[in-house]
Write a protein that holds these residues in place. Structure first.
Motif, short mmCIF file in Angstrom:
data_model
loop_
_atom_site.label_atom_id
_atom_site.label_comp_id
_atom_site.label_asym_id
_atom_site.label_seq_id
_atom_site.Cartn_x
_atom_site.Cartn_y
_atom_site.Cartn_z
N ARG A 1 -64.81 -19.34 43.61
CA ARG A 1 -64.34 -20.16 42.47
C ARG A 1 -64.18 -20.44 40.93
N TYR A 2 -64.67 -20.13 40.57
CA TYR A 2 -65.33 -20.07 39.37
C TYR A 2 -64.19 -18.90 38.36
N GLY A 3 -63.94 -17.82 39.42
CA GLY A 3 -62.83 -16.89 39.05
C GLY A 3 -61.65 -17.48 39.71
N ASP A 4 -61.64 -18.28 40.47
CA ASP A 4 -60.01 -18.96 40.87
C ASP A 4 -59.02 -19.58 40.05
N VAL A 5 -59.96 -20.37 39.19
CA VAL A 5 -59.41 -21.15 38.11
C VAL A 5 -58.40 -20.33 36.75
N GLN A 6 -59.32 -18.92 36.98
CA GLN A 6 -58.66 -18.01 35.77
C GLN A 6 -57.92 -17.01 36.12
N ALA A 7 -57.62 -17.47 37.78
CA ALA A 7 -56.39 -16.20 38.12
C ALA A 7 -55.68 -17.44 37.88
N PHE A 8 -55.68 -18.50 38.16
CA PHE A 8 -54.52 -19.45 38.42
C PHE A 8 -54.26 -20.04 36.92
N ALA A 9 -55.10 -19.38 36.33
CA ALA A 9 -54.98 -19.76 34.33
C ALA A 9 -54.08 -18.30 34.01
N GLN A 10 -54.10 -17.19 34.49
CA GLN A 10 -53.49 -16.45 34.20
C GLN A 10 -52.05 -16.00 34.77
N ASN A 11 -51.94 -17.53 35.44
CA ASN A 11 -50.65 -16.94 36.04
C ASN A 11 -49.39 -17.28 35.20
N THR A 12 -48.28 -16.29 35.36
CA THR A 12 -47.26 -16.62 33.86
C THR A 12 -46.47 -17.73 34.36
N ILE A 13 -46.47 -18.18 35.54
CA ILE A 13 -45.78 -18.88 35.98
C ILE A 13 -46.10 -20.69 35.04
N LEU A 14 -46.81 -20.23 33.93
CA LEU A 14 -47.45 -21.84 33.95
C LEU A 14 -46.69 -21.67 32.63
N TYR A 15 -46.56 -20.71 31.65
CA TYR A 15 -45.74 -20.97 30.53
C TYR A 15 -43.97 -20.17 30.55
N THR A 16 -43.99 -19.59 32.42
CA THR A 16 -42.30 -19.26 31.96
C THR A 16 -41.69 -19.87 33.16
N GLY A 17 -42.76 -20.64 34.07
CA GLY A 17 -42.19 -21.43 35.07
C GLY A 17 -41.84 -22.90 34.30
N SER A 18 -40.74 -23.65 35.25
CA SER A 18 -40.23 -25.01 34.97
C SER A 18 -41.38 -25.33 35.96
N LYS A 19 -41.86 -27.17 35.38
CA LYS A 19 -42.53 -28.02 36.06
C LYS A 19 -42.47 -27.95 37.66
N SER A 20 -41.06 -27.51 38.50
CA SER A 20 -41.30 -28.01 39.17
C SER A 20 -42.22 -26.19 39.95
N GLU A 21 -41.26 -25.51 39.21
CA GLU A 21 -41.99 -23.50 39.67
C GLU A 21 -43.50 -24.03 39.74
N ILE A 22 -44.04 -24.55 38.98
CA ILE A 22 -45.60 -24.79 38.66
C ILE A 22 -45.79 -25.80 39.52
N GLN A 23 -45.29 -26.85 40.57
CA GLN A 23 -46.11 -27.69 40.98
C GLN A 23 -46.17 -26.82 41.95
N SER A 24 -44.77 -26.12 42.43
CA SER A 24 -45.04 -25.30 43.43
C SER A 24 -46.12 -24.18 43.64
N THR A 25 -46.09 -23.36 42.80
CA THR A 25 -46.99 -22.67 42.53
C THR A 25 -48.39 -22.92 42.94
N LEU A 26 -48.59 -24.46 42.34
CA LEU A 26 -49.99 -24.96 43.03
C LEU A 26 -50.14 -25.74 44.10
N ASN A 27 -49.14 -25.48 44.88
CA ASN A 27 -49.21 -25.95 45.88
C ASN A 27 -49.44 -24.92 47.60
N THR A 28 -48.94 -23.68 46.24
CA THR A 28 -49.29 -22.87 47.08
C THR A 28 -50.62 -21.95 46.88
#
Lengths: 147, 709
Positions: B65-92
């Motif tokens: 779990r400690y690593g998960d958040v960092q893995a999420f944080a490094q997902n490029t979609i967070l700065y490249t994607g739109s909000k809905s994209e980010i949301q769907s990624t988060l959903n995923t």
């Protein structure tokens, strides 16, 4: 010879010496065995044949109750009886003697086996005392007795 | 010890064996209890392992779990994607990981950029609530933004801010119910490495609870009825509570918020918690913090390479001792009952056995007693007979000597006999010669005799001549007789003739006397002849008789000489036989001599043997006395010195006869004559018979004894 000096024939019967007048005796012969006749008196011992004549035999020894032996000297005195000639068997004939009154006692006071009838007396001889018997009477009486 | 002596064997044995059994039992019990306590300890120690395992499992999850958040944080979609994209990624992410109630991406000002709108269970999440929130005041935001992370650089935990178990306000607000969980927050940087925001994972505490649940299930699969597990945070408050409770299925599916984050193990002075407070893990048996039952508890700190120790979580795995030690208890019951049973059975058996043993022993002792007295008698007899034997041997030796001398005498006598025989033979030969001479003489005499006989016959003729003369004489006698008769007849005729015959009478007389003369002569001749004849007869007879005598004598002489000759032959034969016999005798003598020598040697041997036997007999006597002692000791030992405990009727010992005196022994021996070999045989036979009889008896007894054992 004087008639008192008679001749007597001396013979023995058993141990006893007897004499008998010579004239009463016809003959003296040797002993012959008599032919036995049955049913006779014991001293009548049978008959014999003397020169063709049958003569009866009387055994004086048996009569005088002496043993009757036959020995060589045994002789028979033939005498003629009224019934015929008769032979008397004696043991031996000694001799002929003459007797006279001197040596012949006619009435001896003796007892002898022979009955007085026959006894003629006793004679004194050189042979000793001899009984003189009348042989006829001896035989005759016996014959009578026998009959 | 004095009393000990008086006790019977049975009691002694009972006491000793009981003591031994008791010690054994004690040892067993001690061992057993030790083992049991070890088992208990092991079982309890197991729980330490369990709690450690649980800690490790939780730690592992934490690491992820400690690593998960960092893995999420490094997902490029967070700065490249739109909000809905980010949301769907988060959903995923949410659906993928299944533990994050919410993943919120917040900008540097604390305003949410995006959040998942689908929950763990796939249901829609009202994300608008989240979007309306501002998190700039939130600790997690501030810390994450500020780079003040929950870190352990040694273990590699860098870059995540961790919020300890709590009732997450955000998720509770969004889901409209109390939601317990932890959060993981990390910085989000763009491609250029500029901080653009913070991402926070609101993890449902099920990420920890699941571990506990899985472990629980696993343990329950192996019995462990009444198992409980709990997790404490740094302050000692319960954050996970899997408790047995009243239901069979433990209360774990539901979070009991009366307990969670309220029950304070530290406050309740729960010893394991206190130990944990000091920083140590372990296991122990302790009463439950709330309920009055004893539990085996394993407790550990959640630590390790996959956990940040400073978070200070503690795990507890508990099981009621009732269940935990159920096996031990049943084992104990079984053990003690078995032990009691065994003890009782042993004691009973032992008593029975001691009884039997005592009886057997006493029997044996009595029999040994008999054997002993027999032995005494025998050894005494042996003594006497050995002495006799010695004497007999000496006598025998003397007799042998005598025999030897007698034999030599006999030998010389035999030699003499031989010589005498020879003499006898020669004498016999002489005798035979003489006999033959005699025979010859006799023969000659016989010849003379026969010639005399012949002369005799001539004499016979004389006899016949005399006979014939006699016959003639007979004739003469006859003639004489007839002549006599004739003379008588002539006399008669002469007498008849009377006178005339007188002359004739004379003639007759003369003839008669002649006849008489002749007769006399004849008689004389006869007499003479008779004499002569008698003489001749007598002479003839004499000669005849003499000749006869001579003949008989010579016959007899012949016979005698024949007999002599025969006898001589016999003598010769016998002498020969004597000679042979003598020779054999000589042989015999020699053999006897040899035998005598042997006998002498044997007699010597006998003497020696007798002495040996004597020694043996005295040994035997000694042995007997020691046996007697032993026997009495044994008896005393078995029935006690005064014998007051177990003196059975068989137990009365016979009076030991002092054995026969030598006289009696001699008398016995005389039955077997002075024959030394017989004596020896008797002694040995008697001893052997008795001994073997006794041995047999003893063997039988031992067999019985063995079987009894």
């Amino acid at each position: 010879m004087k008639p008192s000096a008679e001749k007597y024939i001396v013979y023995k019967v058993g141990n006893e010496t007897y004499a008998s007048p010579l004239l009463s005796i016809r003959e003296v012969i040797e002993y012959q065995k008599p032919k036995h006749m049955p049913n006779m008196v014991s001293y009548f011992t049978g008959v014999i044949n003397v020169r063709g004549v049958i003569v009866g035999v009387v055994d004086l020894r048996e009569k005088f109750i002496c043993p009757s032996e036959i020995h060589p000297r045994t002789a028979m005195l033939l005498c003629d009886t009224d019934r015929g000639p008769l032979a008397s068997v004696v043991d031996s004939v000694q001799s002929v003697i003459e007797l006279n009154d001197e040596n012949f006692d006619r009435n001896p006071p003796v007892k002898s086996k022979v009955d007085q009838g026959y006894l003629l007396g006793v004679a004194k001889t050189s042979l000793g005392l001899v009984t003189v018997v009348d042989i006829f009477k001896l035989v005759k009486e016996e014959q009578l007795k026998a009959a | 010890m004095k009393i000990w002596k008086h006790l019977s064997f049975k009691y002694k044995m009972t006491v000793v064996v009981s003591g031994f059994l008791f010690c054994l039992a004690l040892g067993s019990v001690v061992q057993f209890e030790l083992a049991m306590s070890n088992i208990k300890q092991a079982k309890v120690d197991e729980f330490d392992a369990f709690s450690d395992s649980l800690s490790i499992m939780i730690a592992a999850q934490f690491y992820e779990r400690y690593g998960d958040v960092q893995a999420f944080a490094q997902n490029t979609i967070l700065y490249t994607g739109s909000k809905s994209e980010i949301q769907s990624t988060l959903n995923t992410f949410v659906s993928l990981y299944g533990i994050y109630d919410l993943i919120i991406f917040v900008d540097t000002k604390g305003t949410p950029i995006a959040v998942n709108n689908v929950g763990i269970d796939g249901k829609t999440v009202d994300s608008s609530k989240v979007m309306s929130m501002n998190f700039s005041e939130q600790k997690w935001f501030q810390n994450a933004l500020g780079g003040r992370f929950t870190e352990d650089t040694d273990k590699g935990f860098v870059g995540t801010y961790f919020e300890d178990a709590m009732i997450d306000p955000i998720t509770s607000a969004v889901y409209g119910e109390k939601r317990m969980g932890t959060s993981f927050s990390a910085q989000v940087k763009n491609s250029k490495g500029q901080l653009i925001g913070v991402i926070t994972n609101r993890a449902n505490f099920k990420w920890v609870e699941n571990e506990a649940l899985n472990f629980y299930k696993a343990l329950r699969a192996n019995d462990h009825a009444g198992l409980e597990m709990s997790l404490l945070n740094k302050e000692g408050k319960v954050i996970v509570n899997l408790e047995y409770g009243d239901k069979e299925v433990p209360k774990m599916a539901e979070r009991d918020y009366d307990i969670l984050l309220k029950e304070d193990y530290f406050k309740e002075k729960y010893e394991p918690a206190l130990i944990l407070k000091e920083g140590k893990g372990g296991s122990m048996i302790v009463q439950n913090q709330r309920r009055p039952i004893m539990q085996g508890v394993g407790f550990s700190k959640v630590q390790g390479p996959k956990f940040i120790d400073s978070i200070g979580w503690n795990t507890f795995v508990k099981e009621p001792t009732e269940n935990l030690f159920a096996g031990v208890r049943s084992a104990r019951i079984l053990f003690y009952s078995l032990m009691a049973g065994c003890l009782i059975a042993s004691i009973i058996l032992m008593v029975l056995f001691a009884n039997r043993l005592t009886k057997s022993l006493l029997e044996m002792v009595n029999r040994m007693d008999n054997a002993f007295s027999n032995n005494v008698r025998i050894s005494n007899t042996m003594n006497g007979s050995s002495i006799s034997l010695s004497n007999s041997s000496q006598e025998q030796a003397a007799a042998v000597q005598q025999s030897v001398s007698a034999l030599s005498e006999i030998s010389s006598m035999i030699a003499q006999t031989g010589q005498n025989s020879k003499l006898a033979i020669s004498t016999a030969a002489l005798a035979r010669d003489k006999a033959m001479e005699g025979q010859q003489i006799m023969g000659r005499m016989m010849n003379s005799m026969s010639s005399i006989q012949r002369s005799n016959e001539q004499l016979n003729t004389i006899k016949t001549v005399i006979e014939s003369i006699r016959l003639k004489t007979q004739v003469i006698n006859d003639i004489v007789f007839k002549t006599q008769l004739l003379s008588f007849n002539a006399s008669i005729e002469a007498a008849r003739a009377g006178q005339h015959g007188r002359g004739f009478a004379v003639v007759a007389e003369e003839v008669g006397s002649l006849a008489q003369l002749s007769g006399q002569a004849a008689k004389d001749i006869e007499l003479l002849l008779g004499d002569s004849q008698q003489n001749v007869e007598e002479t003839l007879e004499m000669i005849k008789s003499r000749v006869r005598e001579g003949n008989t004598v010579s016959d007899e002489a012949q016979r005698a000489f024949n007999q002599i000759a025969e006898s001589v032959e016999d003598i010769n034969q016998q002498i020969k036989m004597i000679g042979e016999a003598t020779a054999q005798q000589e042989l015999g003598i020699q053999q006897t001599n040899v035998a005598m020598k042997q006998m002498d040697a044997a007699a010597q041997q006998n003497s020696k043997s007798a002495l040996e036997v004597n020694n043996l007999a005295s040994d035997l006597s000694q042995q007997n006395s020691s046996i007697s002692e032993i026997m009495h000791n044994l008896r005393d030992w078995v029935i006690g010195v005064t014998g007051f405990a177990e003196n059975t009727a068989n137990g009365k010992s016979k009076q030991n006869s002092s054995g026969p005196s030598e006289l009696e022994a001699k008398a016995e021996l005389s039955k077997y004559g002075a024959n030394s070999s017989e004596v020896a045989k008797y002694v040995v036979k008697g001893l052997n018979a008795e001994t073997s009889k006794q041995i047999e008896k003893e063997e039988v007894d031992l067999d019985k004894f063995d079987r009894a054992m």
